[in-house]
Design a protein around this motif. Structure first.
Motif, PDB file in Angstrom:
ATOM      1  N   THR A  97       0.946  -1.101   0.057  1.00 16.83           N
ATOM      2  CA  THR A  97       0.098  -0.116  -0.019  1.00 16.83           C
ATOM      3  C   THR A  97       0.795   1.392   0.013  1.00 16.83           C
ATOM      4  O   THR A  97       0.595   2.252  -0.625  1.00 16.83           O
ATOM      5  N   THR A 118       2.539   1.802  -3.439  1.00 18.59           N
ATOM      6  CA  THR A 118       1.739   1.927  -4.557  1.00 18.59           C
ATOM      7  C   THR A 118       1.137   3.358  -4.254  1.00 18.59           C
ATOM      8  O   THR A 118       1.097   4.215  -5.342  1.00 18.59           O
ATOM      9  N   TRP A 119       0.754   3.871  -3.034  1.00 18.14           N
ATOM     10  CA  TRP A 119       0.148   5.330  -2.684  1.00 18.14           C
ATOM     11  C   TRP A 119       1.529   6.244  -3.170  1.00 18.14           C
ATOM     12  O   TRP A 119       1.140   7.444  -3.645  1.00 18.14           O
ATOM     13  N   GLN A 136       1.240   6.227  -7.158  1.00 21.75           N
ATOM     14  CA  GLN A 136      -0.008   6.471  -7.986  1.00 21.75           C
ATOM     15  C   GLN A 136      -1.259   6.362  -6.751  1.00 21.75           C
ATOM     16  O   GLN A 136      -1.090   6.054  -5.633  1.00 21.75           O
ATOM     17  N   PRO A 137      -2.189   7.131  -7.238  1.00 24.24           N
ATOM     18  CA  PRO A 137      -3.322   7.280  -6.204  1.00 24.24           C
ATOM     19  C   PRO A 137      -4.069   6.064  -6.178  1.00 24.24           C
ATOM     20  O   PRO A 137      -4.072   5.032  -6.965  1.00 24.24           O
ATOM     21  N   LEU A 138      -4.577   5.671  -5.017  1.00 20.66           N
ATOM     22  CA  LEU A 138      -5.315   4.386  -4.734  1.00 20.66           C
ATOM     23  C   LEU A 138      -6.699   4.353  -5.113  1.00 20.66           C
ATOM     24  O   LEU A 138      -7.331   5.385  -4.993  1.00 20.66           O
ATOM     25  N   ASP A 139      -7.169   3.474  -5.596  1.00 16.76           N
ATOM     26  CA  ASP A 139      -8.618   3.116  -5.966  1.00 16.76           C
ATOM     27  C   ASP A 139      -8.986   1.756  -5.664  1.00 16.76           C
ATOM     28  O   ASP A 139      -8.144   0.985  -4.882  1.00 16.76           O
ATOM     29  N   TRP A 140     -10.163   1.538  -5.787  1.00 15.07           N
ATOM     30  CA  TRP A 140     -10.691   0.212  -5.254  1.00 15.07           C
ATOM     31  C   TRP A 140     -10.029  -1.114  -6.054  1.00 15.07           C
ATOM     32  O   TRP A 140      -9.880  -1.968  -5.384  1.00 15.07           O
ATOM     33  N   MET A 141      -9.964  -1.010  -7.350  1.00 18.19           N
ATOM     34  CA  MET A 141      -8.907  -1.927  -8.113  1.00 18.19           C
ATOM     35  C   MET A 141      -7.682  -2.353  -7.579  1.00 18.19           C
ATOM     36  O   MET A 141      -7.300  -3.319  -7.386  1.00 18.19           O
ATOM     37  N   THR A 142      -7.093  -1.192  -7.209  1.00 22.20           N
ATOM     38  CA  THR A 142      -5.800  -1.385  -6.773  1.00 22.20           C
ATOM     39  C   THR A 142      -5.825  -2.061  -5.356  1.00 22.20           C
ATOM     40  O   THR A 142      -4.690  -2.777  -5.024  1.00 22.20           O
ATOM     41  N   ALA A 143      -6.665  -1.489  -4.721  1.00 22.50           N
ATOM     42  CA  ALA A 143      -6.881  -2.142  -3.419  1.00 22.50           C
ATOM     43  C   ALA A 143      -7.159  -3.713  -3.318  1.00 22.50           C
ATOM     44  O   ALA A 143      -6.624  -4.638  -2.657  1.00 22.50           O
TER      45      ALA A 143
END
Length: 802
Positions: A135, A138-139, A142-149
């Motif tokens: 996390t 990745t943060w 790039q910005p986090l979204d539900w697919m990345t999560a």
């Protein structure tokens, strides 16, 4: 001379096998050295550090490092270096990510060390560390979204599952030499091998894909070691894991699965057979490829994998195969283990036998103390101390007439009877004789005690010697090698098949003459007597001796079939019948009897009559017959068995309770009978109209500690009937002048040849002759001996048509 050549041949084979095993151990020790020094961890770390699935996940580094931390923490530095170096091959960011996640887990593991003993807690910790570090990285980019999560959670879950799998793989790698692998452990080992091979993804040798070569090599090794099941399983697992790395590997799944299956099926051909299976799988799957050039390169990749298999030391393959149930190496290892256990057990039994033999010799060598030559002088000195010392004639007897006084005193000390003129010579003759009588009585008691001690020593020595013989025979049985009878088993299977009878399995335990013992497993339930009518006659012809069905039975569900045991038929067989009549028509008889087969083709018939009637007599006779039966079954010689039972009953007897024993041991190979009668009435042998009486005069059991008995032998013939009686039949015929003669006539007039019917008729005749009253317990054991005639003639091996 032949024995010398045979011994030299066995010694040469043993030395050759020992040298071969030493070479194998040296080769296997190279792998063990690589593993113990951490070189394996370093190289595996490099491969796992650069392994990537789905083009973005790196879930192998942390599970491998965590497994090493839990199982072999001292190898953690080598593992950390290898994983970081492997990730560095992919770039600076993957290397930094891998180093960070490993350090985070190391710190967390140290803080929560007391909880990480549970593997599920360790897996959860690995998943949590992966989610946290992934996390953050990745943060940062790039910005986090539900697919990345979702991707982060998927990688974290994959990390936890892989840790559990790698932990099981490490348990496999550290298993004991004789421990077998379970199916789950084999799958875990395949996953670890596939994960390491994934590190080769992207590497090329010209136009050849190195990861393909590595995957095929692993599958070949699995098929060669464990067969089709493990080979195909390893192929599917490795292929599926490669598909996670890239969908371009989908055709490789089919190739690896088919290669593992065909290679395992052709395992009997060794490495050549396994390689042929790989090449066939490569060509079969290559037919689905549209690109002919790719098929050519695929064949080259398979050829390189085959070459790697050929240069792999055989000891490595055997070391893996020893742990896999079903393989020849595993069966050989188990046989060697069973043989070593058996030899150790036999050696211990031999030591016990030698110990009992030594004890027997020790008791045999013990002799009662010999009488002291100066005992007479000591006795004279002790007597004169109380008589002559205070006598006024002491000077006259011992100073003036010493020789005559000493001579007469010596006579009293030896015989206890004075010489003529002694009473007129000695003024204290009465007191003197009384003192000598007392000493003679003490001497007699001592001699009796010494005699009892000598008899007890002899009895204990015989018992210990009997135990030593039984244990020595048991050790010899343990040390008998199981002979491989593959040719005979195959021949029997072929003959049965030629006659239309299919057998699933034949196990030969012994083929010695007169001791044939084998099991046959049929794939059907017997309904028409196939075992007795067909299989037994065929075995009789094949083995050149009469073979009969010993026992048979249907296999329980879910199996379907019949299991039958065939053994050599003895020259003679016996049938028996037993008839009872309790005292006064009661329900409890004081007599006990047995008519049972004993080991090594012997049959025992025995009657034990407890003194008196009723429940107490019954308990006494049952105890006696039970002890005797168990000793005979254990292989103790019958005379020693009876004497041992007598010693036990004598030692525990608290009242006037005695037992009579009538024992007959019949050898079924030669029809020779041995009779041991202890207080028993005569037995009778009926041969046609001729009656022969077997009798001996011995006291019942329990009278004396040491007993002597007459052992009578009699040669029986086919058709003879043996009648053994309890004393109730003879004692109940009080109104008859000669009961033995009456019994002979009753037996001679019997028309029936059925032992049970004959026993019933004798008891009925005895009750009628006694006027319908039963004054004592009556028991009759009737035994009939006949030639063993098989019901079906032997079937010849060579059949003629028409």
């Amino acid at each position: 001379m032949a024995n010398v050549h045979e011994a030299n041949f066995e010694l040469t084979n043993a030395l050759s096998l020992k040298r071969t095993r030493k070479k194998e151990v040296r080769k296997v020790n190279v792998m063990k050295w690589l593993y113990e020094k951490g070189i394996f961890h370093l190289l595996a770390g490099v491969m796992l550090g650069r392994a990537v699935v789905m083009l973005q996940f790196m879930p192998f580094a942390l599970p491998f490092f965590a497994a090493v931390m839990i199982m072999q923490r001292q190898k953690a530095p080598q593992t950390f270096a290898g994983l970081t170096a492997g990730a560095a091959a992919l770039g600076l960011l993957p290397a930094l990510y891998t180093a960070t996640i490993l350090l985070m887990y190391y710190i967390s593991f140290g803080l929560l060390r007391k909880y990480t003993g549970n593997q599920f807690v360790a897996a959860g910790l690995a998943a949590g560390v992966t989610a946290l570090v992934k996390t953050l990285y990745t943060w940062a980019v790039q910005p986090l979204d539900w697919m990345t999560a979702f991707y982060i959670l998927a990688e974290a879950a994959m990390t936890g599952v892989l840790l559990l799998i790698f932990l099981q793989s490490f348990l496999v790698l550290t298993k004991g030499r004789r421990s077998a692998f379970s199916h789950e452990e084999l799958v875990a080992l395949s996953v670890l091998a596939a994960s390491i091979a994934l590190g080769l993804t992207g590497l090329m040798a010209g136009d050849l894909v190195i990861s393909h070569i590595a995957a095929r090599y692993v599958v070949l090794a699995a098929a060669l070691s464990a067969g089709a099941l493990v080979g195909s399983t390893a192929g599917v697992v490795i292929g599926l894991l490669f598909c996670l790395a890239s969908f371009a590997f989908i055709p490789e799944v089919a190739l690896l699965a088919v290669a593992g299956l065909l290679g395992g099926l052709l395992k009997s051909g060794g490495r050549v057979g396994v390689v042929i299976g790989l090449m066939l799988a490569t060509m079969l799957t290559g037919l689905m490829m549209e690109n002919a050039l790719r098929l050519e390169f695929s064949l080259y990749e398979s050829a390189v994998a085959a070459l790697l298999l050929f240069i792999t030391p055989q000891s490595w393959v055997r070391a893996l195969a020893r742990h896999i149930p079903g393989s020849e190496e595993y069966a050989e290892e188990q046989q060697l283990y069973a043989k070593s256990v058996r030899d150790v057990t036999a050696e211990k039994v031999e030591h016990f036998s030698a110990m009992f033999k030594k004890l027997s010799d020790s008791f045999s060598d013990i002799e009662p103390a010999q009488e002291n030559p100066g005992a007479a002088d000591e006795m004279i000195g002790s007597v004169t101390k109380y008589t002559c010392d205070q006598c006024f004639r002491k000077e006259f007897c011992w100073s003036e007439h010493f020789d005559r006084t000493y001579e007469w005193m010596s006579v009293l000390a030896e015989r206890g009877e004075p010489e003529p003129g002694w009473k007129s010579y000695c003024v204290k003759s009465a007191l003197m004789e009384k003192e000598f009588d007392r000493y003679h009585q003490e001497k007699a008691v001592n001699q009796l005690m010494q005699q009892h001690m000598k008899e007890g020593n002899r009895f204990v020595a015989r018992q210990l010697s009997g135990l030593a013989d039984v244990m020595s025979e048991f050790a010899n049985e343990l040390q008998r090698e199981t002979i491989q009878n593959g040719e005979q088993e195959e021949k029997i299977l072929q003959e049965l098949d030629a006659y239309g009878v299919r057998a699933d399995q034949i196990d030969i335990h012994c083929l010695e003459a007169g001791r044939v013992d084998l099991d046959v497993l049929l794939p059907f339930q017997e309904k028409h007597g196939e075992c007795d009518k067909l299989i037994a006659p065929m075995l009789s012809s094949i083995l050149q001796e009469t073979v009969i069905v010993h026992q048979k039975g249907d296999l329980p569900p879910p199996y379907y079939g019949t299991a039958a045991t065939f053994r050599s038929a003895k020259a003679f067989q016996v049938t028996s019948g037993i008839a009872h009549a309790a005292y006064a028509g009661g329900l409890v008889s004081g007599d006990s009897c047995a008519a049972i087969p004993i080991h090594e083709g012997k049959f025992a018939a025995a009657i034990c009559d407890g003194m008196g009637n009723g429940e107490k007599a019954r308990e006494e006779s049952e105890e006696t017959i039970g002890l005797l039966e168990e000793m005979l079954k254990a292989g103790i010689e019958e005379e020693l068995a009876i004497k041992s039972v007598n010693a036990i009953l004598t030692a525990k007897r608290t009242s006037d309770m005695y037992s009579t024993v009538d024992l007959a041991m019949i050898d079924l190979q030669h029809a020779r009978a041995r009779f041991l009668k202890v207080g028993a009435v005569p037995s009778y042998v009926k041969r046609g109209k001729q009656i022969q009486m077997i009798e001996a005069a011995n006291l019942p059991l329990g009278f004396f500690h040491e007993m002597e008995m007459d052992v009578l032998e009699h040669q029986l013939k086919s058709g003879d009937m043996l009648f053994m009686l309890s004393d109730g039949l003879i004692d109940g015929l009080r109104s008859i002048e000669n009961p033995e003669r009456w019994m002979r006539r009753q037996i001679a007039e019997l028309v029936t040849t059925d032992p049970q019917e004959a026993a019933d008729l004798l008891v009925e005749a005895a009750v009628r002759a006694a006027g319908g009253s039963i004054n004592d317990d009556m028991t009759v054991v009737a035994v009939k001996i006949d030639h063993q005639v098989p019901k079906w003639a032997a079937i010849p091996l060579r059949r003629t048509a028409g």
